[in-house]
Motif scaffolding. Sequence first.
Motif, PDB file in Angstrom:
ATOM      1  N   PHE A  44       0.881  -1.532   0.216  1.00 49.22           N
ATOM      2  CA  PHE A  44       0.197   0.024   0.178  1.00 49.22           C
ATOM      3  C   PHE A  44       0.839   1.090  -0.255  1.00 49.22           C
ATOM      4  CE2 PHE A  44       0.590  -0.936   4.765  1.00 49.22           C
ATOM      5  CZ  PHE A  44       1.144   0.007   4.863  1.00 49.22           C
ATOM      6  N   SER A  45       0.497   2.583  -0.086  1.00 47.89           N
ATOM      7  CA  SER A  45       0.581   4.260  -0.285  1.00 47.89           C
ATOM      8  C   SER A  45       0.463   4.328   0.271  1.00 47.89           C
ATOM      9  CB  SER A  45       0.403   4.396  -1.774  1.00 47.89           C
ATOM     10  OG  SER A  45      -0.662   4.511  -1.936  1.00 47.89           O
ATOM     11  N   ALA A  46       1.282   5.675   1.641  1.00 47.32           N
ATOM     12  CA  ALA A  46       1.076   6.033   2.678  1.00 47.32           C
ATOM     13  C   ALA A  46       2.187   7.030   2.791  1.00 47.32           C
ATOM     14  CB  ALA A  46       1.166   5.351   3.378  1.00 47.32           C
ATOM     15  N   ALA A  47       1.164   8.527   3.170  1.00 52.37           N
ATOM     16  CA  ALA A  47       2.335   9.647   3.515  1.00 52.37           C
ATOM     17  C   ALA A  47       3.278   9.562   3.887  1.00 52.37           C
ATOM     18  CB  ALA A  47       1.162  10.558   3.834  1.00 52.37           C
ATOM     19  N   ASP A  48       3.655   8.982   4.648  1.00 53.13           N
ATOM     20  CA  ASP A  48       4.960   8.274   5.390  1.00 53.13           C
ATOM     21  C   ASP A  48       4.492   7.450   6.698  1.00 53.13           C
ATOM     22  OD1 ASP A  48       3.247   9.739   7.642  1.00 53.13           O
ATOM     23  OD2 ASP A  48       4.236  11.589   7.865  1.00 53.13           O
ATOM     24  N   ASP A  49       5.872   7.505   7.318  1.00 59.19           N
ATOM     25  CA  ASP A  49       5.811   6.395   8.245  1.00 59.19           C
ATOM     26  C   ASP A  49       5.121   5.994   9.239  1.00 59.19           C
ATOM     27  OD1 ASP A  49       8.446   5.220   6.571  1.00 59.19           O
ATOM     28  OD2 ASP A  49       9.541   5.880   7.450  1.00 59.19           O
ATOM     29  N   VAL A  65       2.597   2.903   9.457  1.00 59.55           N
ATOM     30  CA  VAL A  65       2.268   2.255  10.826  1.00 59.55           C
ATOM     31  C   VAL A  65       1.400   2.135  11.054  1.00 59.55           C
ATOM     32  CG1 VAL A  65       3.537   2.317  13.280  1.00 59.55           C
ATOM     33  CG2 VAL A  65       4.720   1.992  11.517  1.00 59.55           C
ATOM     34  N   ALA A  66       0.025   3.248  11.765  1.00 58.22           N
ATOM     35  CA  ALA A  66      -1.055   2.906  11.870  1.00 58.22           C
ATOM     36  C   ALA A  66      -1.953   1.795  11.600  1.00 58.22           C
ATOM     37  CB  ALA A  66      -1.966   4.705  11.428  1.00 58.22           C
ATOM     38  N   VAL A  67      -1.340   2.109   9.912  1.00 59.33           N
ATOM     39  CA  VAL A  67      -2.372   0.623   9.752  1.00 59.33           C
ATOM     40  C   VAL A  67      -2.470  -1.049  10.427  1.00 59.33           C
ATOM     41  CG1 VAL A  67      -2.058  -0.748   7.654  1.00 59.33           C
ATOM     42  CG2 VAL A  67      -2.615   1.395   7.250  1.00 59.33           C
ATOM     43  N   LEU A  95       3.718   9.613  -1.740  1.00 57.25           N
ATOM     44  CA  LEU A  95       3.501   8.625  -1.505  1.00 57.25           C
ATOM     45  C   LEU A  95       4.696   7.689  -1.379  1.00 57.25           C
ATOM     46  CD1 LEU A  95      -0.006   8.504  -2.003  1.00 57.25           C
ATOM     47  CD2 LEU A  95       0.302  10.093   0.231  1.00 57.25           C
ATOM     48  N   ARG A  96       4.725   6.810  -0.333  1.00 59.56           N
ATOM     49  CA  ARG A  96       6.342   5.988  -0.344  1.00 59.56           C
ATOM     50  C   ARG A  96       5.184   4.963   0.230  1.00 59.56           C
ATOM     51  NH1 ARG A  96      10.775   8.248   3.166  1.00 59.56           N
ATOM     52  NH2 ARG A  96      12.242   8.571   1.891  1.00 59.56           N
TER      53      ARG A  96
END
Length: 158
Positions: free
Chosen positions: A17-22, A26-28, A150-151
């Motif tokens: 998945f993609s997310a704005a930051d670490d 990690v909240a996932v 996104l990363r």
Amino acid sequence: MSVVGARIGGMTLCDYFSAADDQAAVAVDGSPGGPGPAGFDAVSLKGIDPVVAIARLEAIATDCSYEEAGRRPRAGQLLSEAHGQGPLVFSLSDTLVTALVTATRGDFRRFAESWSMTAELRQNQVDAETARGALEALAGLARRAQPAGLRLYCWWSL
């Protein structure tokens, strides 16, 4: 074996998945069902682990050794705390993301042939056609993520 789908016979769930930051990634970790149900752009690649199998892919896609790919910043880095049997969140290297974004269909065919011959994919009975499907799904995710800054990450669960 279907690349996209739910866990079968003890095979690990690996949702990329993609997310704005670490921190957002990690909240996932605490989200039931992983990143997709939590609202993240995600693809499920069951059995394609974020450390060894993805480092093998990166080595093939960037023409380097497996060891070099595994040492790159963010490659297979565990971001969440290990508690019990998961889930865990790993980062993917920016080098791999760039390689996926710039790869052509011809590249995917070549990468898939080599990647499907690795022990990790052979163990999960992933043939070249299935590997190419996984590459295309991962590249699609990378192509949607990169322009937005996104990363990429992997949510791993048994």
